[in-house]
Scaffold this motif. Structure first.
Motif, PDB file in Angstrom:
ATOM      1  N   ASN A 485      82.781  50.924  -9.533  1.00  0.00           N
ATOM      2  CA  ASN A 485      82.960  49.482  -9.579  1.00  0.00           C
ATOM      3  C   ASN A 485      83.926  49.062 -10.671  1.00  0.00           C
ATOM      4  OD1 ASN A 485      82.008  46.785  -8.532  1.00  0.00           O
ATOM      5  ND2 ASN A 485      81.444  46.550 -10.682  1.00  0.00           N
ATOM      6  N   ASP A 486      84.004  49.845 -11.737  1.00  0.00           N
ATOM      7  CA  ASP A 486      84.866  49.480 -12.860  1.00  0.00           C
ATOM      8  C   ASP A 486      86.346  49.569 -12.493  1.00  0.00           C
ATOM      9  OD1 ASP A 486      82.711  48.973 -14.603  1.00  0.00           O
ATOM     10  OD2 ASP A 486      82.491  51.115 -15.005  1.00  0.00           O
ATOM     11  N   ILE A 487      86.742  50.602 -11.767  1.00  0.00           N
ATOM     12  CA  ILE A 487      88.160  50.682 -11.359  1.00  0.00           C
ATOM     13  C   ILE A 487      88.466  49.604 -10.323  1.00  0.00           C
ATOM     14  CG2 ILE A 487      87.676  52.511  -9.663  1.00  0.00           C
ATOM     15  CD1 ILE A 487      90.969  51.997 -11.629  1.00  0.00           C
ATOM     16  N   LYS A 488      87.499  49.324  -9.453  1.00  0.00           N
ATOM     17  CA  LYS A 488      87.726  48.274  -8.454  1.00  0.00           C
ATOM     18  C   LYS A 488      87.887  46.910  -9.113  1.00  0.00           C
ATOM     19  CE  LYS A 488      84.809  45.718  -6.888  1.00  0.00           C
ATOM     20  NZ  LYS A 488      83.705  44.879  -6.358  1.00  0.00           N
ATOM     21  N   ARG A 489      86.978  46.591 -10.047  1.00  0.00           N
ATOM     22  CA  ARG A 489      87.048  45.292 -10.698  1.00  0.00           C
ATOM     23  C   ARG A 489      88.307  45.168 -11.546  1.00  0.00           C
ATOM     24  NH1 ARG A 489      86.378  41.331 -10.034  1.00  0.00           N
ATOM     25  NH2 ARG A 489      85.307  40.382 -11.822  1.00  0.00           N
ATOM     26  N   GLY A 496      94.386  39.877  -8.646  1.00  0.00           N
ATOM     27  CA  GLY A 496      93.859  38.659  -8.045  1.00  0.00           C
ATOM     28  C   GLY A 496      93.412  38.853  -6.615  1.00  0.00           C
ATOM     29  N   ILE A 497      93.371  40.093  -6.151  1.00  0.00           N
ATOM     30  CA  ILE A 497      92.997  40.417  -4.769  1.00  0.00           C
ATOM     31  C   ILE A 497      91.597  41.027  -4.753  1.00  0.00           C
ATOM     32  CG2 ILE A 497      93.517  41.975  -2.833  1.00  0.00           C
ATOM     33  CD1 ILE A 497      96.488  41.608  -3.556  1.00  0.00           C
ATOM     34  N   GLN A 498      90.770  40.611  -3.807  1.00  0.00           N
ATOM     35  CA  GLN A 498      89.416  41.145  -3.692  1.00  0.00           C
ATOM     36  C   GLN A 498      89.450  42.492  -2.977  1.00  0.00           C
ATOM     37  OE1 GLN A 498      86.524  38.279  -2.295  1.00  0.00           O
ATOM     38  NE2 GLN A 498      87.440  36.636  -3.502  1.00  0.00           N
ATOM     39  N   LEU A 499      88.730  43.473  -3.527  1.00  0.00           N
ATOM     40  CA  LEU A 499      88.856  44.852  -3.043  1.00  0.00           C
ATOM     41  C   LEU A 499      87.519  45.530  -2.761  1.00  0.00           C
ATOM     42  CD1 LEU A 499      91.623  45.895  -5.575  1.00  0.00           C
ATOM     43  CD2 LEU A 499      91.935  45.639  -3.104  1.00  0.00           C
ATOM     44  N   MET A 558      90.850  40.106   1.633  1.00  0.00           N
ATOM     45  CA  MET A 558      91.527  40.274   0.346  1.00  0.00           C
ATOM     46  C   MET A 558      91.605  38.961  -0.431  1.00  0.00           C
ATOM     47  SD  MET A 558      94.683  42.625   1.745  1.00  0.00           S
ATOM     48  CE  MET A 558      95.712  42.322   0.310  1.00  0.00           C
ATOM     49  N   ARG A 559      91.617  37.844   0.285  1.00  0.00           N
ATOM     50  CA  ARG A 559      91.751  36.517  -0.321  1.00  0.00           C
ATOM     51  C   ARG A 559      93.006  36.418  -1.176  1.00  0.00           C
ATOM     52  NH1 ARG A 559      88.487  34.270   3.285  1.00  0.00           N
ATOM     53  NH2 ARG A 559      86.522  35.430   3.381  1.00  0.00           N
ATOM     54  N   GLY A 560      94.078  37.013  -0.669  1.00  0.00           N
ATOM     55  CA  GLY A 560      95.347  36.988  -1.375  1.00  0.00           C
ATOM     56  C   GLY A 560      96.283  38.006  -0.765  1.00  0.00           C
ATOM     57  N   ASN A 561      97.452  38.180  -1.385  1.00  0.00           N
ATOM     58  CA  ASN A 561      98.414  39.154  -0.877  1.00  0.00           C
ATOM     59  C   ASN A 561      99.176  39.775  -2.032  1.00  0.00           C
ATOM     60  OD1 ASN A 561      99.669  36.184  -0.374  1.00  0.00           O
ATOM     61  ND2 ASN A 561     101.264  37.585  -1.123  1.00  0.00           N
ATOM     62  N   LYS A 562      99.741  40.947  -1.798  1.00  0.00           N
ATOM     63  CA  LYS A 562     100.483  41.642  -2.851  1.00  0.00           C
ATOM     64  C   LYS A 562     101.831  40.961  -3.087  1.00  0.00           C
ATOM     65  CE  LYS A 562     102.647  44.949   0.340  1.00  0.00           C
ATOM     66  NZ  LYS A 562     102.724  46.374   0.745  1.00  0.00           N
TER      67      LYS A 562
END
Length: 611
Positions: A485-489, A496-499, A558-562
């Motif tokens: 979870n730490d690398i994901k967060r 700014g993208i949800q993963l 993702m609630r966003g984009n790269k």
């Protein structure tokens, strides 16, 4: 007023309890060991003083030690695993069949009494009082007379003895290269206790987990043996062997043995190797870090081991720049062990008859320092976070330094993953490292699919964001045993993208990615998600007039984009299996993911050409 005070006390106690349940903590260990080595019998005796600080909110009624050398005995769990797994490690077995019809025999099963490894605890006291203990294979179970309270520091004092096994895996005596002593996993080591409880797993095949602490180790060994490993030598003028200050006089004491005194601050292990025929080279980096190279004094090794030294310095600088600063003052590259294996402030490397045979291995093992000895995830549970991330960054370093490439993520390692998928042997990366059905599945999953977690993240959130994520992850979680979870967060905070969907699908399932172009008609393109795993989609369209346009279709979750120069389209939901969009000109061809960074298991349906 009295009722108000009672309520205030209750609320305060509740808040503190809640804080204690969520506040980060870790145990602390300080070892002081004095060890006498008999190089003729390959046996040693030692004392260990261990100051153990219980920083957990729990009261501990038991503790556990690892006794790793006990694995190298007939009928051990390691031996049993070799005899039951379909594809045993080739270093640990003998093929008594043929190449077409192999029949493997465990090398451990054939060890004689004077060849086995053992680690026996002879006595153990807690704060001066004897405690009951029992060895169960590679784990020592200790029942405490007095529980260790939260916040309390206790002292364990131990007498132990060991025998170095014939070299079969990682540690042992007289390796294939002729190195006398590869001393890894050699002492009784306190098991890790964290928010998940005790991690007193048996030594079956995989790697290690431990608490950080300070080591004070004195080794008494034959004066002709050169020693290298973890820590800083405290008495170089009494030792020589290439550690001394050439401008000062040696003060070597008389006798058959020398006493090597090492101090190692804030490490999770202590490893050493020794041989009477080591060459010891020292390279001092501009930042003051000393690189030690210890290898057999044999003409077949000299050229490669000399040549690799400046490249090791370049790799160290690459990791300092792209991950974070190495925190210690020395690092040793030592010929010993088998293949390559990382340890605190050092690595054991086998071979070296050619530069290419060791350069890549050294790059990989050196990179482990950041992910396994500074971040130090629980590799038994999350091997992909160590092996995978190490493979990712060491590949970038090798491409940049050894191959003079651009140092960008590459898709070439995906072949192993596709092999696992196509042959039905893939397992979720939540599988405990020792309990994969096959070694092949473990290797491909931990190294290849683990590396692909970051490589694909370049595709999902962008390369610059991944670079920043790695640095922030290291800075925020060094010396903290991070979890998945730490690398994901960290990646979420940077991009700014949800993963959450990505961590779940890629790590916790064996869902595969397969996107297809199902219809191109006039200026309209329809895509389909054929596989179970969703992804954002990059599409390149070539028009009839020869011009090209790139499109990016974000995944709604993702609630966003790269960051991208592509035309960003409306997002695609996971539940809808198809997606249609229109272009501005007539279409000649369409291709999904020209970067090849998305692990699409069937690329045949990724291209369309208008005939």
């Amino acid at each position: 007023m009295k009722n108000t005070l009672i309520l205030l006390i209750f609320v305060t106690n509740f808040f503190v309890t809640a804080q204690n349940n969520t506040t980060y903590w870790q145990q602390h260990v300080d070892y002081k060991m004095n060890v006498d080595m008999d190089v003729n019998k390959y046996q040693y005796k030692g004392t260990q003083k261990l100051e153990y600080t219980n920083n957990s909110p729990d009261e501990l009624k038991q503790v556990f030690y690892h006794l790793y050398f006990n694995a190298f005995q007939p009928n051990s769990e390691m031996d049993a695993r070799l005899q039951t797994v379909a594809d045993p490690d080739g270093r640990m077995v003998i093929n008594i069949g043929t190449s077409e019809n192999p029949k493997y025999e465990s090398r451990i099963a054939k060890l004689q009494v004077n060849e086995i490894g053992y680690l026996n605890v002879l006595s153990l006291k807690q704060n001066g009082e004897d405690v009951n203990f029992k060895a169960e294979g590679t784990v020592l179970e200790v029942t405490l007379n007095n529980p260790i309270k939260s916040g309390e520091t206790v002292t364990f004092y131990m007498n132990f003895e060991g025998q170095v096994p014939v070299h079969i895996r990682r540690a042992g005596r007289n390796s294939e290269d002729g190195v006398a002593l590869s001393m890894a996993q050699w002492y009784p080591k306190m098991a890790e206790y964290d928010f998940e409880g005790w991690h007193a797993h048996p030594y079956i095949a995989r790697e290690f987990h431990g608490a950080w602490g300070n080591f004070d180790v004195t080794l008494h060994i034959d004066k002709n043996y050169t020693v290298g490993g973890t820590g800083y030598l405290q008495n170089p003028q009494e030792i020589g062997h290439g550690y001394e200050d050439k401008n000062q006089k040696l003060k070597v004491k008389k006798g058959d043995k020398l006493s090597w005194h090492f101090i190692a601050p804030k490490v999770i292990d202590f490893t050493w190797a020794a041989d009477p025929n080591y060459t010891h080279d020292l390279v001092k980096m501009e930042n003051g870090i000393e690189l030690h190279f210890l290898y057999k004094n044999d003409k077949k090794y000299v050229k490669a081991w000399k040549k690799v030294q400046p490249y090791t310095e370049k790799a160290m600088n690459f990791y300092n720049e792209n991950i974070g600063q190495y925190p210690w003052k020395q690092y040793s590259v030592i010929q010993g062990g088998d293949g390559g294996m990382e340890y605190a402030m050092c690595t054991l490397i086998a071979g070296g008859e050619t530069f290419n045979s060791i350069a890549g291995t050294i790059f990989h093992e050196l990179a482990h320092t950041w992910f396994q000895h500074i971040l130090a995830t629980n590799e038994s549970k999350h091997s992909w976070m160590d092996e995978g991330f190490t493979s990712y960054i060491s590949s970038l370093a090798s491409d940049t330094i050894l191959r003079d490439l651009n140092g960008e993520p590459s898709e070439r390692s995906y072949r192993g993953y596709f092999y696992a998928v196509n042959n039905g042997i893939e397992e979720p990366l939540t599988t405990h490292a020792d309990r994969f059905n096959t070694n092949t599945a473990f290797g491909i999953g931990s190294y290849t699919k683990g590396s692909m977690f970051l490589t694909q993240l370049n595709y999902i959130i962008g390369e610059d964001n991944v670079k920043e994520t790695i640095k922030k992850y290291f800075n925020d979680f060094k010396f903290k045993h991070p979890t998945p979870n730490d690398i994901k967060r960290t990646a979420e905070k940077v991009s700014g993208i949800q993963l959450d969907w990505y961590l779940n699908e890629w790590i916790e399932t064996t869902h595969t990615i397969d996107y297809a172009i199902v219809k191109v008609e006039n200026k309209e393109i329809t895509l389909a998600r054929v596989g179970q795993m969703p992804m954002p989609i990059d599409v390149r369209v070539t028009y009839i007039d020869g011009t090209k346009e790139d499109f990016n279709i974000p995944l709604r979750m993702m609630r966003g984009n790269k960051p991208t120069d592509a035309t960003i389209l409306k997002d695609w939901t996971w539940a809808h299996p198809t997606y249609t969009f229109s272009t501005k000109n007539d279409i000649k061809s369409v291709e999904i993911d020209v970067s090849l960074l998305m692990a699409d298991v069937n690329r045949e349906n990724n291209k369309f050409e208008n005939e």
